[in-house]
Scaffold this motif. Structure first.
Motif, mmCIF file in Angstrom:
data_model
loop_
_atom_site.group_PDB
_atom_site.id
_atom_site.type_symbol
_atom_site.label_atom_id
_atom_site.label_comp_id
_atom_site.label_asym_id
_atom_site.label_seq_id
_atom_site.Cartn_x
_atom_site.Cartn_y
_atom_site.Cartn_z
ATOM 1 N N ASP A 1 26.838 -11.319 -4.446
ATOM 2 C CA ASP A 1 28.006 -10.916 -3.704
ATOM 3 C C ASP A 1 28.267 -9.484 -3.160
ATOM 4 O O ASP A 1 28.343 -8.852 -2.008
ATOM 5 C CB ASP A 1 29.357 -11.226 -4.079
ATOM 6 C CG ASP A 1 29.370 -12.951 -3.855
ATOM 7 O OD1 ASP A 1 28.571 -13.508 -2.807
ATOM 8 O OD2 ASP A 1 30.243 -13.534 -4.645
ATOM 9 N N LYS B 1 25.163 -7.836 -1.303
ATOM 10 C CA LYS B 1 25.171 -8.141 -0.013
ATOM 11 C C LYS B 1 26.184 -7.091 0.748
ATOM 12 O O LYS B 1 26.054 -6.550 1.883
ATOM 13 C CB LYS B 1 25.756 -9.680 0.254
ATOM 14 C CG LYS B 1 24.591 -10.813 0.104
ATOM 15 C CD LYS B 1 24.994 -12.162 0.638
ATOM 16 C CE LYS B 1 25.767 -12.787 -0.511
ATOM 17 N NZ LYS B 1 26.175 -14.351 0.001
ATOM 18 N N GLU B 2 27.323 -6.937 0.063
ATOM 19 C CA GLU B 2 28.572 -5.923 0.654
ATOM 20 C C GLU B 2 27.844 -4.735 0.893
ATOM 21 O O GLU B 2 28.251 -3.956 1.395
ATOM 22 C CB GLU B 2 29.626 -5.930 -0.265
ATOM 23 C CG GLU B 2 30.375 -7.366 -0.296
ATOM 24 C CD GLU B 2 31.533 -7.178 -1.146
ATOM 25 O OE1 GLU B 2 31.756 -6.128 -1.693
ATOM 26 O OE2 GLU B 2 32.149 -8.322 -1.396
ATOM 27 N N GLU C 1 19.576 -9.000 1.915
ATOM 28 C CA GLU C 1 19.910 -9.988 3.121
ATOM 29 C C GLU C 1 19.591 -11.378 3.001
ATOM 30 O O GLU C 1 18.444 -11.513 2.472
ATOM 31 C CB GLU C 1 19.486 -9.509 4.342
ATOM 32 C CG GLU C 1 19.894 -10.210 5.599
ATOM 33 C CD GLU C 1 19.689 -9.476 6.954
ATOM 34 O OE1 GLU C 1 19.718 -10.301 8.066
ATOM 35 O OE2 GLU C 1 19.349 -8.469 6.880
ATOM 36 N N ILE D 1 15.857 -14.359 0.304
ATOM 37 C CA ILE D 1 16.428 -13.249 0.029
ATOM 38 C C ILE D 1 15.459 -12.067 0.276
ATOM 39 O O ILE D 1 14.192 -12.047 -0.398
ATOM 40 C CB ILE D 1 16.977 -13.370 -1.591
ATOM 41 C CG1 ILE D 1 17.942 -14.242 -1.584
ATOM 42 C CG2 ILE D 1 17.828 -12.036 -1.864
ATOM 43 C CD1 ILE D 1 18.296 -14.560 -3.185
ATOM 44 N N LYS E 1 29.441 -5.995 6.073
ATOM 45 C CA LYS E 1 27.986 -5.918 5.981
ATOM 46 C C LYS E 1 26.912 -6.726 7.002
ATOM 47 O O LYS E 1 26.433 -7.845 6.178
ATOM 48 C CB LYS E 1 27.364 -5.939 4.589
ATOM 49 C CG LYS E 1 28.008 -4.832 3.651
ATOM 50 C CD LYS E 1 27.903 -3.233 3.984
ATOM 51 C CE LYS E 1 28.805 -2.556 3.015
ATOM 52 N NZ LYS E 1 28.769 -0.999 3.466
ATOM 53 N N ARG E 2 27.206 -6.781 8.076
ATOM 54 C CA ARG E 2 26.454 -7.627 8.718
ATOM 55 C C ARG E 2 25.650 -6.847 9.899
ATOM 56 O O ARG E 2 26.115 -6.085 10.734
ATOM 57 C CB ARG E 2 27.329 -8.882 9.531
ATOM 58 C CG ARG E 2 27.933 -9.617 8.777
ATOM 59 C CD ARG E 2 26.964 -10.815 8.178
ATOM 60 N NE ARG E 2 27.783 -11.716 7.279
ATOM 61 C CZ ARG E 2 27.924 -11.528 6.063
ATOM 62 N NH1 ARG E 2 27.708 -10.191 5.255
ATOM 63 N NH2 ARG E 2 28.676 -12.158 5.448
#
Length: 254
Positions: A81, A84-85, A90, A97, A183-184
Motif C-alpha cells: 500500500d 503504491k502511494e 503500479e 506488479i 498516486k494515479r
C-alpha cells in the motif's frame, strides 16, 4: 556485455537511500522492513525487467509475496500500500506488479533511456490488452498505427524528443509527484509535465510553465482540497490534473 542480454543485477547510486521515497520509508514505523521488502521485490522482478509475475504468467498474491520475501502477510500488505502511494509500484488489473523505478538501477547507463521508454510502453500495452480483454472494442482504443492526430496530440506524441528519461527533469517531477496524495496516472502525468516545460497550445496561445510554477500549481490544488475536506477518492487523478486543468491553479506571478 551485449545489450541484447538480460540484466540480473541492481546498480544503485550512492545516494539511493537519500531519495525522498526512501527517506519517507525509513522514517516510518517498521520502515526498515519496508525497505527490505522493496529491495527483494526489485531483485525478484529483475529476470522479467521489473515485472512481478510468477513464471511470467501467474500473479503473486499477498501470501505468495510474503513467503518469497520471508515477511509476515500483514507487513507485506502494508508495504505494498505504501509503495503504491509513493509511486514505487503500479499494480495492474491482471495482478501484474511493475516496479516503477527499476530502470534506473539495471544495465548500463548508455541504455537506460531506451529501456525506460520501452518499459513504460510495455505497461501501457498491457493496460490496453486488459481493456480489449474486458470487452472494450478496438475502435475505442488508441490507434498507434495511424497518423491522424491534431497538432496538439502530435506535440504529445513527440514527448520522447522533448524529455529524455535521463534528464534531470524526471527527478524534478518526482519531487512534485511526492506531494500529490493520489498516486494515479504517473506515466501520463510525467508526459504532461514535460509538455508544459516545452510549451503547449492553450486556446490558440502558446503557454509554457516553469518547474516552480508546476510545483506551486499542484501544491495549490492539494491545499484547496485539504481546506475543503475532500476525500482522497475524489481528488483528480494526477495525469488529469497535469493536463490543461493545471492552469486553473497556476499563480500568474510565477
Amino acid at each position: 556485455m551485449s545489450d541484447s542480454q538480460k540484466y540480473y543485477y541492481l546498480k544503485l547510486k550512492e545516494n539511493f537511500f537519500e531519495s525522498d521515497s526512501m527517506i519517507l520509508l525509513d522514517s516510518m514505523k517498521d520502515g526498515y522492513l519496508y525497505s527490505n521488502i522493496l529491495m527483494k521485490l526489485y531483485l525478484k522482478s529483475l529476470k522479467d525487467g521489473g515485472r512481478l509475475m510468477l513464471n511470467g504468467t501467474i500473479p503473486y498474491n499477498s501470501q505468495m509475496l510474503a513467503s518469497v520475501t520471508r515477511h509476515q502477510v500483514g507487513t507485506l500488505e502494508k508495504a505494498l500500500d505504501i509503495f503504491k502511494e509513493l509511486g514505487l509500484i503500479e499494480v495492474l488489473d491482471t495482478g501484474a506488479i511493475y516496479m516503477m523505478d527499476i530502470q534506473n538501477f539495471i544495465g548500463r547507463s548508455s541504455t537506460e533511456a531506451d529501456r525506460k521508454r520501452e518499459y513504460r510502453e510495455r505497461i501501457e500495452q498491457e493496460k490496453l490488452t486488459e481493456k480489449i480483454g474486458d470487452g472494450q472494442s478496438a475502435d475505442k482504443c488508441p490507434d498507434i498505427s495511424l497518423d491522424l492526430s491534431p497538432p496538439e496530440i502530435e506535440i504529445e506524441k513527440e514527448i520522447e524528443n522533448i524529455c529524455s528519461p535521463e534528464d534531470e527533469r524526471e527527478s524534478d517531477f518526482d519531487k512534485i509527484y511526492a506531494i500529490y496524495p493520489k498516486k494515479r496516472g504517473r506515466t501520463k502525468a510525467f508526459d504532461n509535465y514535460c509538455i508544459w516545460l516545452k510549451g503547449r497550445s492553450v486556446n490558440g496561445k502558446r503557454k509554457k510553465l516553469t518547474n516552480k510554477a508546476v510545483y506551486l500549481a499542484v501544491f495549490n490544488y492539494v491545499k484547496q482540497q485539504e481546506d475543503a475536506g475532500t476525500e482522497l477518492e475524489y481528488y483528480k487523478n494526477f495525469d488529469t490534473l497535469m493536463g490543461k486543468q493545471l492552469l486553473d491553479y497556476v499563480q500568474e506571478d510565477e
